[in-house]
Motif scaffolding. Structure first.
Motif, short mmCIF file in Angstrom:
data_model
loop_
_atom_site.label_atom_id
_atom_site.label_comp_id
_atom_site.label_asym_id
_atom_site.label_seq_id
_atom_site.Cartn_x
_atom_site.Cartn_y
_atom_site.Cartn_z
N GLU A 292 0.84 -1.20 0.00
CA GLU A 292 0.00 0.00 0.00
C GLU A 292 0.88 1.25 0.00
OE1 GLU A 292 -3.33 0.44 -0.12
OE2 GLU A 292 -3.50 -1.72 -0.52
N PRO A 293 0.53 2.24 -0.80
CA PRO A 293 1.34 3.45 -0.81
C PRO A 293 1.34 4.14 0.54
CG PRO A 293 -0.71 3.78 -2.03
CD PRO A 293 -0.62 2.32 -1.72
N THR A 294 2.47 4.72 0.88
CA THR A 294 2.63 5.39 2.17
C THR A 294 2.15 6.83 2.09
OG1 THR A 294 4.57 4.02 2.67
CG2 THR A 294 4.31 6.05 3.94
N ASP A 295 1.29 7.21 3.03
CA ASP A 295 0.88 8.61 3.16
C ASP A 295 1.99 9.32 3.94
OD1 ASP A 295 -0.16 11.09 3.87
OD2 ASP A 295 -2.20 10.32 4.11
N GLN A 296 2.91 9.92 3.21
CA GLN A 296 4.10 10.46 3.87
C GLN A 296 3.79 11.61 4.81
OE1 GLN A 296 7.29 11.14 1.02
NE2 GLN A 296 6.64 9.37 -0.20
N ASP A 297 2.86 12.47 4.44
CA ASP A 297 2.53 13.60 5.32
C ASP A 297 1.94 13.10 6.64
OD1 ASP A 297 3.39 15.43 3.45
OD2 ASP A 297 1.40 15.72 2.57
N GLU A 298 1.03 12.13 6.54
CA GLU A 298 0.43 11.59 7.75
C GLU A 298 1.47 10.86 8.60
OE1 GLU A 298 -1.36 8.69 10.38
OE2 GLU A 298 -0.25 8.19 8.55
N GLN A 299 2.37 10.14 7.92
CA GLN A 299 3.42 9.41 8.62
C GLN A 299 4.34 10.36 9.38
OE1 GLN A 299 5.59 5.64 7.09
NE2 GLN A 299 6.77 7.34 6.28
N LEU A 300 4.69 11.45 8.77
CA LEU A 300 5.58 12.42 9.42
C LEU A 300 4.88 13.11 10.59
CD1 LEU A 300 7.28 13.91 6.24
CD2 LEU A 300 8.32 12.40 7.94
N ARG A 301 3.57 13.34 10.43
CA ARG A 301 2.83 13.93 11.56
C ARG A 301 2.83 12.97 12.75
NH1 ARG A 301 -0.65 15.88 7.46
NH2 ARG A 301 -1.98 14.03 7.63
N ARG A 302 2.62 11.68 12.49
CA ARG A 302 2.61 10.70 13.58
C ARG A 302 3.98 10.58 14.23
NH1 ARG A 302 2.04 5.60 12.64
NH2 ARG A 302 2.08 5.61 10.36
N ALA A 303 5.04 10.60 13.41
CA ALA A 303 6.39 10.51 13.97
C ALA A 303 6.72 11.72 14.82
CB ALA A 303 7.41 10.38 12.82
N THR A 304 6.31 12.90 14.38
CA THR A 304 6.55 14.12 15.16
C THR A 304 5.79 14.08 16.48
OG1 THR A 304 6.89 15.41 13.13
CG2 THR A 304 6.32 16.63 15.12
N THR A 305 4.53 13.63 16.42
CA THR A 305 3.72 13.51 17.64
C THR A 305 4.34 12.52 18.62
OG1 THR A 305 1.72 14.05 16.41
CG2 THR A 305 1.43 12.94 18.53
N ALA A 306 4.87 11.40 18.09
CA ALA A 306 5.49 10.39 18.95
C ALA A 306 6.73 10.95 19.63
CB ALA A 306 5.85 9.16 18.13
N LEU A 307 7.50 11.74 18.93
CA LEU A 307 8.69 12.35 19.54
C LEU A 307 8.30 13.34 20.63
CD1 LEU A 307 10.90 12.90 16.35
CD2 LEU A 307 11.36 11.32 18.24
N LEU A 308 7.25 14.09 20.38
CA LEU A 308 6.76 15.01 21.42
C LEU A 308 6.31 14.23 22.65
CD1 LEU A 308 4.72 17.48 19.16
CD2 LEU A 308 6.75 18.05 20.53
N ALA A 309 5.67 13.09 22.43
CA ALA A 309 5.22 12.26 23.56
C ALA A 309 6.39 11.69 24.34
CB ALA A 309 4.34 11.12 23.03
N ALA A 310 7.56 11.59 23.70
CA ALA A 310 8.75 11.09 24.39
C ALA A 310 9.58 12.24 24.95
CB ALA A 310 9.59 10.28 23.40
N ASP A 311 8.94 13.42 25.12
CA ASP A 311 9.59 14.60 25.70
C ASP A 311 10.76 15.10 24.85
OD1 ASP A 311 7.82 14.67 27.89
OD2 ASP A 311 9.02 13.18 28.95
N GLN A 312 10.66 14.94 23.53
CA GLN A 312 11.66 15.47 22.62
C GLN A 312 11.12 16.75 21.98
OE1 GLN A 312 14.70 14.00 22.46
NE2 GLN A 312 13.85 12.63 24.03
N ALA A 313 12.02 17.48 21.31
CA ALA A 313 11.63 18.73 20.64
C ALA A 313 11.95 18.59 19.15
CB ALA A 313 12.38 19.91 21.24
#
Length: 406
Positions: A292-313
């Motif tokens: 399945e093709p990757t929704d890159q924008d959505e993927q990057l949003r999720r990765a950014t949110t996950a980093l924020l949840a891990a107390d990263q900037a």
């Protein structure tokens, strides 16, 4: 004289060879022989001398060819012009060992081509090697030298020069020669060297002959090359899949690479792998379902949110091309804190980072990503040769998922 020649060079930098060929040959030769004139104007003047080098100017022009301090582009153009003209005395100098192995970029190849043009059959084997080079600019030079030898001596003589054809590049040349004479080269699909078999399939154009060959091909690889050539000619994916099924769906097994990883890799690289790759990868890419093709924008949003949840900037994502300020590839980069950046693959839900805090990995896995650790990343994907910074070899999982090329 100089002014009249220089007037033929427009400001946009394009060379007007038609106009230069109308200039008196002696005038052109004197201009080329004077190193005080700009090299980028002397080069097209040398090209315009082809077939009409004034005999009295040959010594001066040979001096420019022999001068290792002369600009290579001028030397190459003069070699082309002088090699087409008999009586220049160029060949003995070209055959000298020191000249053939000149360190000037592109000159050994130019010397070799000129030897072919001058009819030196002792250059046949080296020209065959050059003509088989994967770099197009090398291949073109070698093929030109071989073509000149063929035109002068004929195909049979050239093959005789190659002897027992033990080298793959010699068999590539034999395949080409047979094809040029109208022979069927389907049997070369069974050559043990994959580059030879790949070259053979690229020459085939008779779909009926390929279908006939499939039934009696001596090896599985030969059958796969036939199926690949047949697909190239017909575009019939359903038929290719039927052949694949009949053969038992052969594939290159790679320990540690599961179906998710495999699907991402084979559909990214199987269609554009290098000629020495195992044909099983090519056919698998044609016959299996794409991920399945990757929704890159959505993927990057999720990765950014996950980093924020891990107390990263996290900083805004960058494509690998933006990050390196050149080239392109298959991942984005998200920088955060002072740690190594996070790499987010465009080929699927794959992420990695060197020396990352375990909390970061857990946060990304909780967000649905798959962490590529050092062990998985180091697995070599055998038989799938991919161009990467000048090399054409099998790469590891990490390089394939997170690929960048300038």
């Amino acid at each position: 004289m100089t002014a009249s020649i220089e007037a033929l060079f427009p400001r946009d930098g394009r060379d007007d060879l038609v106009a230069l060929r109308a200039v008196d040959a002696d005038e052109l030769a004197r201009y080329v022989a004077d190193p005080a004139n700009p090299w980028w104007q002397r080069r097209p003047c040398a090209t315009a001398l082809a077939g009409r080098v004034p005999e009295q100017r040959v010594p001066e022009l040979l001096a420019r060819v022999r001068d290792p301090q002369e600009v290579g582009e001028v030397r190459k153009a003069l070699l082309d012009a002088l090699a087409e003209q008999a009586g220049t005395g160029l060949l003995p100098w070209l055959q000298h060992e020191d000249q053939r192995h000149s360190r000037s970029i592109g000159m050994p190849e130019a010397f070799l081509k000129a030897r072919g043009v001058l009819g030196d059959r002792t250059a046949t084997a080296e020209l065959a090697t050059l003509a088989n080079d994967p770099w197009r600019h090398q291949h073109v030079v070698g093929a030109a030298g071989l073509d000149a030898l063929i035109a002068r001596y004929g195909l049979a003589a050239l093959l005789a020069d190659l002897g027992d054809l033990q080298r793959p590049e010699d068999r590539v040349l034999r395949t080409r020669v047979r094809h040029l004479t109208g022979e069927d080269v389907t049997d070369m699909l069974a050559d043990p060297d994959r580059a030879v078999a790949h070259h053979a399939q690229s020459l085939l154009s008779d779909a009926d002959r390929l279908r006939e060959y499939l039934g009696g091909a001596p090896t599985t690889e030969a059958k796969l090359w036939a199926a690949y050539a047949l697909h190239r000619l017909t575009g019939d994916t359903a038929r290719t899949r039927a052949i694949y099924d009949t053969l038992g769906r052969p594939r290159v097994e790679v320990a540690g690479v599961d179906e998710e990883l495999r699907k991402a890799i084979v559909h990214q690289y199987g269609h554009r792998c290098q000629r020495q790759s195992d044909p099983r990868w090519r056919i698998e890419a044609l016959c299996t379902e794409q991920p399945e093709p990757t929704d890159q924008d959505e993927q990057l949003r999720r990765a950014t949110t996950a980093l924020l949840a891990a107390d990263q900037a996290p900083q805004p994502p960058l494509s690998c091309g933006q990050y390196h300020q050149q080239g392109d590839g298959t991942y984005h980069i998200i920088r955060f804190g002072g740690a190594r950046p996070l790499l987010v693959s465009t080929l699927g839900r794959f992420v990695t980072a060197q020396d990352a805090d375990p909390a970061i990995r857990r946060a990304l896995e909780s967000a649905g990503f798959r962490w590529i650790d050092a062990t998985t990343g180091a697995i070599q994907v055998t038989g799938l040769c991919v161009y990467h910074f000048g090399a054409r070899e099998a790469l590891d999982v990490r390089t394939l998922l997170f690929y960048w090329q300038d």
